[in-house]
Design an enzyme around this catalytic site. Structure first.
Site, short mmCIF file in Angstrom:
data_model
loop_
_atom_site.label_atom_id
_atom_site.label_comp_id
_atom_site.label_asym_id
_atom_site.label_seq_id
_atom_site.Cartn_x
_atom_site.Cartn_y
_atom_site.Cartn_z
CG ASP A 44 -1.77 1.14 1.43
OD1 ASP A 44 -1.69 2.07 0.61
OD2 ASP A 44 -2.56 1.14 2.40
CB VAL A 45 1.69 3.90 -2.54
CG1 VAL A 45 2.30 3.02 -3.60
CG2 VAL A 45 0.31 4.39 -2.92
CG ASN A 56 0.38 5.01 -12.72
OD1 ASN A 56 -0.17 5.73 -13.54
ND2 ASN A 56 -0.16 3.86 -12.31
CE1 TYR A 61 -7.22 11.69 -9.35
CE2 TYR A 61 -7.78 13.66 -10.60
CZ TYR A 61 -7.17 12.42 -10.52
OH TYR A 61 -6.51 11.91 -11.62
CE LYS A 113 -3.69 12.58 -9.66
NZ LYS A 113 -2.65 11.54 -9.72
C1 BGC Z 1 -9.18 11.61 -14.04
C2 BGC Z 1 -10.17 11.09 -15.05
C3 BGC Z 1 -10.75 12.23 -15.87
C4 BGC Z 1 -9.66 13.14 -16.41
C5 BGC Z 1 -10.20 14.35 -17.13
C6 BGC Z 1 -8.16 12.47 -14.75
O1 BGC Z 1 -7.21 12.94 -13.88
O2 BGC Z 1 -8.55 10.53 -13.39
O3 BGC Z 1 -11.18 10.36 -14.40
O4 BGC Z 1 -11.50 11.72 -16.95
O5 BGC Z 1 -8.82 13.55 -15.38
O6 BGC Z 1 -11.14 15.04 -16.37
#
Ligand code: BGC
Length: 273
Positions: A78-79, A105, A171, A175
């Site tokens: 598990d990272v 990744n 998310y 990122k």
């Molecule tokens: C997500 C995808 C999405 C894409 C564009 C990616 O980072 O993992 O689910 O389709 O971005 O929105």
């Protein structure tokens, strides 16, 4: 007079070779990671295939690479768990040698949840896998790369390191954080011969977004967000990663290569502002 010492042969190919290198690709039992592992192996590197839950798929991939003249071995863990990451690197040291290339990744989109109506446990999990994981792996990699005097760390971010995405605050924050981690770490380790770069994929056809491309209506809507008339293929990302891992990219560090078919050029504006 012509300078013969600078004579080159044309048509002899371009060197993307990774022979002699050991590469760890996290989350390579499926999707983007699987394709990246295949490309890196095709370029000659020995690949450590990492999986979290899909052991069988990881073993199948290793089998495919090994029976086609490449070299691969499988490592689970598990990272988002520091001790497990340390154990993965120790096993790679023993079985393959010291990692020269790390591709961070492994990641998840998480559930679509609006802030306030969400479950904080989900938020924490996305941050743990998508941001803490790459940090734990980079940390182990850097220790080894400093000793060997070279190395490349490639962080897979997303267009959502730039583009806000409603329902996905965890998310997008992870990122964007990973992008700043890329730049800051690059600044720290440049003098040790280590490069740190990010690749930001757009909408790539993988299991992560099957709910979108698997439904004709949402698929049509997605295409309006991409300048090129198609979704990305996993090979589009794997090729960019292989290039960045190679010496052809030896002067590239601390930046993001966007591979998105033109999502970030606002295709909606094509039809007027
Ligand atoms: C997500 C995808 C999405 C894409 C564009 C990616 O980072 O993992 O689910 O389709 O971005 O929105």
């Amino acid at each position: 007079m012509a300078d013969d010492s600078r004579k080159v042969s044309y048509g002899t190919g371009i060197n993307l070779e990774l022979k002699g290198k050991i590469a760890l690709v996290t989350g390579s039992s499926s999707g983007l990671g699987m394709e990246i592992a295949k490309y890196i192996a095709r370029a000659g590197a020995t690949v450590a295939i990492h999986y979290h839950s899909e052991k069988l798929q990881a073993e199948q991939l290793a089998g495919e690479i090994n029976s086609n003249g490449g070299k691969a071995a499988v490592f689970g863990g598990d990272v988002s768990n520091r001790a497990e990451v340390e154990a993965i690197f120790t096993s790679i040291d023993r079985q393959l040698g010291s990692v020269d290339i790390l591709v961070n990744n492994a990641g998840i989109d998480g559930k679509r949840e609006l802030c306030g109506d969400d479950n904080p446990d989900d938020w924490e999990r996305v941050i743990a896998i998508n941001l803490l994981g790459p940090y734990y792996c980079a940390r182990e990699a850097v220790k080894r790369m400093k000793k060997s005097g070279h190395g490349v760390i490639i962080n897979i971010t997303s267009v959502h390191e730039f583009v806000p995405w409603s329902g996905y605050t965890a998310y997008s924050s992870a990122k964007a954080g990973l992008s700043m981690f890329t730049k800051t770490l690059a600044q720290e380790v440049s003098e040790s011969g280590i490069r740190v770069v990010a690749v930001a994929p757009g909408a790539i056809k993988t299991p992560i977004n099957k709910d979108v491309w698997g439904n004709p209506e949402t698929y049509k809507d997605l295409l309006t967000k991409i300048a090129m008339p198609r979704m990305g293929e996993t090979s589009d990302i794997a090729q960019a990663v292989t290039f960045l891992a190679s010496d052809m990219a030896s002067y590239i560090t601390g930046t993001t290569l966007v591979v998105d078919g033109g999502m970030l050029i606002y295709p909606a504006f094509k039809h007027g502002g």
